[in-house]
Scaffold this motif. Structure first.
Motif, PDB file in Angstrom:
ATOM      1  N   ARG A 107       8.292  -1.239  -6.365  1.00 34.97           N
ATOM      2  CA  ARG A 107       9.414  -0.558  -5.714  1.00 34.97           C
ATOM      3  C   ARG A 107      10.435  -0.088  -6.735  1.00 34.97           C
ATOM      4  O   ARG A 107      10.943   1.030  -6.650  1.00 34.97           O
ATOM      5  CB  ARG A 107      10.058  -1.510  -4.713  1.00 34.97           C
ATOM      6  N   ARG A 108      10.760  -0.950  -7.706  1.00 35.01           N
ATOM      7  CA  ARG A 108      11.759  -0.589  -8.722  1.00 35.01           C
ATOM      8  C   ARG A 108      11.319   0.630  -9.515  1.00 35.01           C
ATOM      9  O   ARG A 108      12.086   1.569  -9.735  1.00 35.01           O
ATOM     10  CB  ARG A 108      11.977  -1.802  -9.656  1.00 35.01           C
ATOM     11  N   MET A 109      10.073   0.653  -9.945  1.00 34.35           N
ATOM     12  CA  MET A 109       9.589   1.787 -10.725  1.00 34.35           C
ATOM     13  C   MET A 109       9.430   3.027  -9.856  1.00 34.35           C
ATOM     14  O   MET A 109       9.731   4.142 -10.296  1.00 34.35           O
ATOM     15  CB  MET A 109       8.272   1.438 -11.417  1.00 34.35           C
ATOM     16  N   LEU A 110       8.970   2.868  -8.619  1.00 30.24           N
ATOM     17  CA  LEU A 110       8.878   4.014  -7.724  1.00 30.24           C
ATOM     18  C   LEU A 110      10.241   4.671  -7.555  1.00 30.24           C
ATOM     19  O   LEU A 110      10.371   5.900  -7.674  1.00 30.24           O
ATOM     20  CB  LEU A 110       8.338   3.576  -6.358  1.00 30.24           C
ATOM     21  N   ASN A 111      11.259   3.882  -7.295  1.00 33.07           N
ATOM     22  CA  ASN A 111      12.567   4.458  -7.023  1.00 33.07           C
ATOM     23  C   ASN A 111      13.193   5.065  -8.281  1.00 33.07           C
ATOM     24  O   ASN A 111      13.853   6.104  -8.220  1.00 33.07           O
ATOM     25  CB  ASN A 111      13.472   3.407  -6.383  1.00 33.07           C
ATOM     26  N   ASP A 112      12.969   4.427  -9.424  1.00 32.36           N
ATOM     27  CA  ASP A 112      13.449   5.009 -10.678  1.00 32.36           C
ATOM     28  C   ASP A 112      12.738   6.331 -10.957  1.00 32.36           C
ATOM     29  O   ASP A 112      13.373   7.329 -11.334  1.00 32.36           O
ATOM     30  CB  ASP A 112      13.200   4.014 -11.813  1.00 32.36           C
ATOM     31  N   ALA A 166       2.839  11.393 -10.652  1.00 30.17           N
ATOM     32  CA  ALA A 166       2.118  12.646 -10.918  1.00 30.17           C
ATOM     33  C   ALA A 166       3.036  13.851 -10.744  1.00 30.17           C
ATOM     34  O   ALA A 166       2.970  14.818 -11.515  1.00 30.17           O
ATOM     35  CB  ALA A 166       0.908  12.751  -9.993  1.00 30.17           C
ATOM     36  N   GLY A 167       3.903  13.806  -9.728  1.00 29.91           N
ATOM     37  CA  GLY A 167       4.826  14.918  -9.504  1.00 29.91           C
ATOM     38  C   GLY A 167       5.797  15.093 -10.650  1.00 29.91           C
ATOM     39  O   GLY A 167       6.072  16.222 -11.086  1.00 29.91           O
ATOM     40  N   ILE A 205      11.378  15.236  -1.226  1.00 30.86           N
ATOM     41  CA  ILE A 205      10.887  13.906  -0.855  1.00 30.86           C
ATOM     42  C   ILE A 205      11.265  13.635   0.594  1.00 30.86           C
ATOM     43  O   ILE A 205      12.126  14.314   1.157  1.00 30.86           O
ATOM     44  CB  ILE A 205      11.453  12.795  -1.765  1.00 30.86           C
ATOM     45  N   SER A 206      10.632  12.642   1.177  1.00 31.43           N
ATOM     46  CA  SER A 206      10.909  12.289   2.567  1.00 31.43           C
ATOM     47  C   SER A 206      12.246  11.571   2.680  1.00 31.43           C
ATOM     48  O   SER A 206      12.731  10.946   1.723  1.00 31.43           O
ATOM     49  CB  SER A 206       9.803  11.386   3.111  1.00 31.43           C
ATOM     50  N   ALA A 235       0.833  -1.209   0.000  1.00 34.60           N
ATOM     51  CA  ALA A 235       0.000   0.000   0.000  1.00 34.60           C
ATOM     52  C   ALA A 235       0.865   1.255   0.000  1.00 34.60           C
ATOM     53  O   ALA A 235       0.555   2.244  -0.684  1.00 34.60           O
ATOM     54  CB  ALA A 235      -0.932  -0.015   1.204  1.00 34.60           C
ATOM     55  N   ARG A 236       1.959   1.237   0.751  1.00 37.33           N
ATOM     56  CA  ARG A 236       2.861   2.398   0.760  1.00 37.33           C
ATOM     57  C   ARG A 236       3.493   2.594  -0.613  1.00 37.33           C
ATOM     58  O   ARG A 236       3.586   3.729  -1.109  1.00 37.33           O
ATOM     59  CB  ARG A 236       3.964   2.205   1.806  1.00 37.33           C
ATOM     60  N   LEU A 237       3.931   1.506  -1.231  1.00 36.80           N
ATOM     61  CA  LEU A 237       4.539   1.612  -2.548  1.00 36.80           C
ATOM     62  C   LEU A 237       3.551   2.172  -3.572  1.00 36.80           C
ATOM     63  O   LEU A 237       3.912   3.023  -4.401  1.00 36.80           O
ATOM     64  CB  LEU A 237       5.040   0.235  -3.007  1.00 36.80           C
ATOM     65  N   VAL A 238       2.307   1.703  -3.512  1.00 39.65           N
ATOM     66  CA  VAL A 238       1.276   2.195  -4.431  1.00 39.65           C
ATOM     67  C   VAL A 238       1.061   3.693  -4.224  1.00 39.65           C
ATOM     68  O   VAL A 238       1.014   4.473  -5.188  1.00 39.65           O
ATOM     69  CB  VAL A 238      -0.034   1.412  -4.224  1.00 39.65           C
ATOM     70  N   LYS A 239       0.919   4.111  -2.979  1.00 34.36           N
ATOM     71  CA  LYS A 239       0.700   5.528  -2.679  1.00 34.36           C
ATOM     72  C   LYS A 239       1.857   6.393  -3.190  1.00 34.36           C
ATOM     73  O   LYS A 239       1.650   7.407  -3.866  1.00 34.36           O
ATOM     74  CB  LYS A 239       0.536   5.704  -1.173  1.00 34.36           C
ATOM     75  N   ASP A 240       3.088   5.972  -2.887  1.00 32.95           N
ATOM     76  CA  ASP A 240       4.248   6.760  -3.298  1.00 32.95           C
ATOM     77  C   ASP A 240       4.438   6.731  -4.812  1.00 32.95           C
ATOM     78  O   ASP A 240       4.856   7.733  -5.407  1.00 32.95           O
ATOM     79  CB  ASP A 240       5.505   6.244  -2.600  1.00 32.95           C
TER      80      ASP A 240
END
Length: 248
Positions: free
Chosen positions: A119-124, A18-19, A142-143, A7-12
């Protein structure tokens, strides 16, 4: 059932996608991205939109697929970038949910749970969000938690058994115990040892033969080759050697 971590990965992922889109849409599609000078701003957007859909396809097929060329994709006009990119993120999210948490899918690190690709796509995308902001003057923040996970995942990928197959220059990181310390002001640090078998790392705070300090978000950008390190003590050449071979 979706886990807290998923859920955290989806949210981020939704937030960073979008950012990035909003930051990119504020600029000229033909402008050069200063932190990725081989790309125009539209190439950066095309890369992210294409990579999200490629990752979704990897999850659905659970098998390796050719890495796509972003220059073969037209991302459309800037006013449609946010919708196009967020649609790609939703496609990946849906593919991961459909696969189920107990499935296994292909990755450069071997067979992994589907959430690996969130996770891979979020971090990229987080790093490329900075690239878009740097190109257009948009704000970027970012946090420390997210920045730390980008760094940690980078360490995991660099030390994976098959990493040198995908990035041969990583073989040059073999050493005889030289230690690099990454010490954020706002998170636990990393100690990296260059062993004869390749780099090994652990989460710990301490000094090394070279130590680099700063906020976690800044250190994420240092380690991804986006900004120079400002607070360095010890053997600067050791840090420069690492950075030259590990940009991710």
């Amino acid at each position: 059932m979706e886990t807290w971590e998923t859920a955290r990965l989806v949210k981020d992922l939704r937030e960073q996608t979008a950012g990035l889109a909003r930051a990119a849409a504020a600029g000229d599609p033909e402008a050069t991205v200063p932190t990725c000078p081989e790309w125009r701003l539209s190439d950066l957007v095309a890369h992210i939109g294409q990579a999200l859909r490629w990752a979704a396809d990897l999850v659905r097929k659970a098998a390796p697929l050719p890495i796509p060329d972003p220059r073969e994709v037209d991302p459309g006009a800037p006013d449609g970038w946010e919708r196009w990119l967020t649609d790609g993120a939703e496609e990946l999210i849906e593919a991961v949910r459909d696969a189920g948490e107990h499935a296994e899918v292909w990755s450069v690190a071997g067979m992994v749970p589907p959430a690996f690709w969130l996770r891979r796509m979020l971090n990229d995308i987080t790093v490329h969000h900075y690239d878009a902001a740097a190109a257009t003057g948009a704000p970027f923040a970012i946090s420390a938690e997210l920045a730390a996970d980008v760094i940690t995942e980078g360490m995991e990928l660099l030390s994976a058994p098959a990493a040198e197959d995908f990035k041969p220059e990583l073989a040059e990181l073999r050493g005889s115990g030289e230690c690099l310390a990454i010490r954020p002001h706002d998170a636990e640090g990393w100690l990296i040892s260059r062993t004869p078998d390749g780099p090994r790392w652990r989460r710990a705070s301490g000094d090394g033969d070279v130590t680099v300090r700063g906020p976690a978000a800044e250190l994420m950008l240092v380690l991804s080759g986006r900004v120079p390190a400002r607070e360095v003590t010890g053997d600067r050449a050791l840090l420069d050697h690492w950075l030259a071979r590990t940009r991710f």
